[in-house]
Design an enzyme around this catalytic site. Structure first.
Site, PDB file in Angstrom:
ATOM      1  N   CYS A 124      -5.178  16.337 -19.974  1.00  0.00           N
ATOM      2  CA  CYS A 124      -4.766  15.670 -21.217  1.00  0.00           C
ATOM      3  C   CYS A 124      -3.927  14.428 -20.907  1.00  0.00           C
ATOM      4  CB  CYS A 124      -4.034  16.648 -22.133  1.00  0.00           C
ATOM      5  SG  CYS A 124      -2.337  17.006 -21.642  1.00  0.00           S
TER       6      CYS A 124
ATOM      7  N   SER B 105      -2.626  -1.438   9.423  1.00  0.00           N
ATOM      8  CA  SER B 105      -3.720  -1.495  10.395  1.00  0.00           C
ATOM      9  C   SER B 105      -4.922  -2.251   9.818  1.00  0.00           C
ATOM     10  CB  SER B 105      -4.125  -0.079  10.783  1.00  0.00           C
ATOM     11  OG  SER B 105      -4.454   0.643   9.614  1.00  0.00           O
TER      12      SER B 105
ATOM     13  N   ASN C 287       2.657  -6.942  13.103  1.00  0.00           N
ATOM     14  CA  ASN C 287       2.199  -5.564  13.237  1.00  0.00           C
ATOM     15  C   ASN C 287       2.289  -5.128  14.691  1.00  0.00           C
ATOM     16  OD1 ASN C 287       0.893  -3.518  11.418  1.00  0.00           O
ATOM     17  ND2 ASN C 287      -0.585  -3.476  13.102  1.00  0.00           N
TER      18      ASN C 287
ATOM     19  N   GLN D  80       0.848  -1.200   0.000  1.00  0.00           N
ATOM     20  CA  GLN D  80       0.000   0.000   0.000  1.00  0.00           C
ATOM     21  C   GLN D  80       0.879   1.245   0.000  1.00  0.00           C
ATOM     22  OE1 GLN D  80      -3.393  -0.522   3.063  1.00  0.00           O
ATOM     23  NE2 GLN D  80      -1.829  -1.966   3.695  1.00  0.00           N
TER      24      GLN D  80
ATOM     25  N   HIS E  86      -1.253   1.519  -4.366  1.00  0.00           N
ATOM     26  CA  HIS E  86      -1.602   2.936  -4.259  1.00  0.00           C
ATOM     27  C   HIS E  86      -0.711   3.834  -5.121  1.00  0.00           C
ATOM     28  CE1 HIS E  86      -3.716   2.067  -0.142  1.00  0.00           C
ATOM     29  NE2 HIS E  86      -4.423   1.695  -1.172  1.00  0.00           N
TER      30      HIS E  86
ATOM     31  N   ALA F  71       8.526  -4.884  12.627  1.00  0.00           N
ATOM     32  CA  ALA F  71       8.858  -5.700  11.460  1.00  0.00           C
ATOM     33  C   ALA F  71      10.368  -5.854  11.299  1.00  0.00           C
ATOM     34  CB  ALA F  71       8.257  -5.062  10.208  1.00  0.00           C
TER      35      ALA F  71
ATOM     36  N   CYS G 237      -0.986  14.846 -16.212  1.00  0.00           N
ATOM     37  CA  CYS G 237      -1.885  15.997 -16.325  1.00  0.00           C
ATOM     38  C   CYS G 237      -3.293  15.550 -15.925  1.00  0.00           C
ATOM     39  CB  CYS G 237      -1.880  16.510 -17.766  1.00  0.00           C
ATOM     40  SG  CYS G 237      -3.084  17.826 -18.032  1.00  0.00           S
TER      41      CYS G 237
HETATM   42  P1  NAD Z   1      -1.494   1.328   7.830  1.00  0.00           P
HETATM   43  O1  NAD Z   1      -2.946   1.160   7.688  1.00  0.00           O
HETATM   44  O2  NAD Z   1      -0.627   0.616   6.918  1.00  0.00           O
HETATM   45  O3  NAD Z   1      -1.105   1.182   9.480  1.00  0.00           O
HETATM   46  C1  NAD Z   1       0.200   1.182  10.006  1.00  0.00           C
HETATM   47  C2  NAD Z   1       0.318   0.009  11.007  1.00  0.00           C
HETATM   48  O4  NAD Z   1       1.689  -0.306  11.156  1.00  0.00           O
HETATM   49  C3  NAD Z   1      -0.239   0.309  12.401  1.00  0.00           C
HETATM   50  O5  NAD Z   1      -1.203  -0.664  12.756  1.00  0.00           O
HETATM   51  C4  NAD Z   1       1.000   0.200  13.319  1.00  0.00           C
HETATM   52  O6  NAD Z   1       0.717  -0.494  14.525  1.00  0.00           O
HETATM   53  C5  NAD Z   1       1.953  -0.619  12.512  1.00  0.00           C
HETATM   54  N1  NAD Z   1       3.375  -0.318  12.743  1.00  0.00           N
HETATM   55  C6  NAD Z   1       3.949   0.874  13.001  1.00  0.00           C
HETATM   56  N2  NAD Z   1       5.291   0.750  13.084  1.00  0.00           N
HETATM   57  C7  NAD Z   1       5.566  -0.569  12.855  1.00  0.00           C
HETATM   58  C8  NAD Z   1       6.772  -1.327  12.786  1.00  0.00           C
HETATM   59  N3  NAD Z   1       7.981  -0.751  12.977  1.00  0.00           N
HETATM   60  N4  NAD Z   1       6.677  -2.654  12.541  1.00  0.00           N
HETATM   61  C9  NAD Z   1       5.470  -3.243  12.370  1.00  0.00           C
HETATM   62  N5  NAD Z   1       4.291  -2.572  12.415  1.00  0.00           N
HETATM   63  C10 NAD Z   1       4.350  -1.247  12.637  1.00  0.00           C
HETATM   64  O7  NAD Z   1      -1.071   2.687   7.532  1.00  0.00           O
HETATM   65  P2  NAD Z   1      -1.768   3.949   7.977  1.00  0.00           P
HETATM   66  O8  NAD Z   1      -0.700   4.563   8.749  1.00  0.00           O
HETATM   67  O9  NAD Z   1      -3.095   3.695   8.619  1.00  0.00           O
HETATM   68  O10 NAD Z   1      -2.005   4.619   6.525  1.00  0.00           O
HETATM   69  C11 NAD Z   1      -3.093   4.356   5.633  1.00  0.00           C
HETATM   70  C12 NAD Z   1      -2.681   4.439   4.149  1.00  0.00           C
HETATM   71  O11 NAD Z   1      -1.685   5.430   3.833  1.00  0.00           O
HETATM   72  C13 NAD Z   1      -2.079   3.132   3.704  1.00  0.00           C
HETATM   73  O12 NAD Z   1      -2.384   2.937   2.365  1.00  0.00           O
HETATM   74  C14 NAD Z   1      -0.616   3.407   3.873  1.00  0.00           C
HETATM   75  O13 NAD Z   1       0.208   2.458   3.296  1.00  0.00           O
HETATM   76  C15 NAD Z   1      -0.505   4.809   3.294  1.00  0.00           C
HETATM   77  N6  NAD Z   1       0.758   5.407   3.759  1.00  0.00           N
HETATM   78  C16 NAD Z   1       1.928   5.102   3.079  1.00  0.00           C
HETATM   79  C17 NAD Z   1       3.150   5.538   3.556  1.00  0.00           C
HETATM   80  C18 NAD Z   1       4.412   5.148   2.821  1.00  0.00           C
HETATM   81  O14 NAD Z   1       4.430   5.061   1.588  1.00  0.00           O
HETATM   82  N7  NAD Z   1       5.489   4.870   3.553  1.00  0.00           N
HETATM   83  C19 NAD Z   1       3.213   6.321   4.720  1.00  0.00           C
HETATM   84  C20 NAD Z   1       2.004   6.650   5.359  1.00  0.00           C
HETATM   85  C21 NAD Z   1       0.786   6.183   4.870  1.00  0.00           C
HETATM   86 ZN    ZN Z   2      -2.336  18.653 -20.062  1.00  0.00          ZN
END
Ligand code: NAD
Ligand code: ZN
Length: 245
Positions: free
Chosen positions: A128, A191, A215, A99, A117, A233, A125
């Site tokens: 276009c 999450s 998680n 994600q 995502h 992780a 754009c």
């Molecule tokens: P999420 O739904 O993926 O939740 C994050 C989860 O990770 C939480 O439940 C937390 O307990 C757990 N967590 C935190 N640190 C951890 C670690 N070190 N090891 C294991 N687990 C850990 O993400 P969100 O924060 O609810 O965001 C929602 C959306 O936004 C998702 O699509 C997400 O991927 C995106 N997003 C992407 C990025 C990125 O590209 N790095 C950053 C922020 C949000």
């Molecule tokens: Zn354009």
């Protein structure tokens, strides 16, 4: 079920990983609503929402300009990303479905990555067919925001999925296909509340795969999982690898 039985399940093959923002937390990228750091200076309901982007694209672009150096140039793959890259290299991981839009799985060396995502590598754009690479955008954001299309002057957007938008059907289809064919799904750092992405582990489980959740905090799927580790992780994954190699 413990880590030893999980290693045995990994050796049996058919493994797919499904990751969320938590897998990048140890690279210093805050999770979506994480506290601290630059994230708190911007309201996620605004920078991540398509409605707000359409209303005022400058808000997203200011967020992008202010955080890009960190997100794109400074964040490095952590022990969790590297472990997943090692697993793929060993032939023990078929694909990563993510994600995240940070590109850190590819930076770690994973070849088979489905970015549900999107990513910050491509921009387009809103009107276009013009498409722009990151290098072009990096120059444009030094000028007044938002960046505009060279062809038609319309606003440029990133090729990421904002909240309120559909996921690209081809990527979602690919993710469901990988999940339904897997024997084991490793769910790492999500999450599991953002749908339809969070549907992926359900699909795997319904098709008979086993489910391991790594998680920090509990998730709605913990009761259905075969293994649950409420730990970082970057600790669990290297430990898993240790006796696999
Ligand atoms: P999420 O739904 O993926 O939740 C994050 C989860 O990770 C939480 O439940 C937390 O307990 C757990 N967590 C935190 N640190 C951890 C670690 N070190 N090891 C294991 N687990 C850990 O993400 P969100 O924060 O609810 O965001 C929602 C959306 O936004 C998702 O699509 C997400 O991927 C995106 N997003 C992407 C990025 C990125 O590209 N790095 C950053 C922020 C949000
Ligand atoms: Zn354009």
């Amino acid at each position: 079920m413990n880590i030893t039985s999980l290693r045995a399940a990994i050796r049996a093959g058919g493994v797919v990983a499904f990751t969320g923002a938590g897998v990048s937390e140890e690279s210093g990228i805050p999770t979506y609503r994480g506290t601290g750091g630059f994230w708190t200076s911007y309201d996620p309901d605004k920078y991540a929402s398509i409605d707000y982007f359409q209303q005022d694209p400058s808000y997203f672009w200011a967020f992008f300009r202010d955080t890009r150096r960190f997100l794109i140039h400074e964040a490095k793959p952590n022990a969790a990303h590297k472990s997943l890259a090692n697993l793929e290299e060993l032939g023990l991981l078929d694909a990563v479905i993510t994600q995240n839009i940070d590109g850190l799985h590819q930076a770690a060396g994973n070849k088979h990555v489905v970015e549900l995502h999107g990513s910050y590598q491509k921009f387009s754009c809103t009107k276009c067919d013009a498409v722009y690479p990151l290098a072009h955008i990096e120059r444009e954001i030094e000028k007044p925001l938002p960046p505009q299309c060279i062809e038609c002057d319309s606003v440029i957007r990133p090729d990421i999925v904002f909240f309120g938008e559909m996921l690209p059907p081809d990527k979602l289809e690919k993710a469901y296909q990988l999940a339904s064919q897997s024997k084991l799904i490793l769910m790492i750092g999500s999450s599991l509340v953002v749908y339809p992405a969070a549907q992926v582990p359900h699909v795997a489980k319904q098709s008979g795969a086993r489910l391991a959740i790594i998680n920090l905090e509990p998730t709605p799927l913990d009761d259905f999982a075969d293994w649950v580790f409420h730990e970082k992780a970057g600790i669990v994954l290297p430990e898993l690898l240790e006796y696999l190699t």
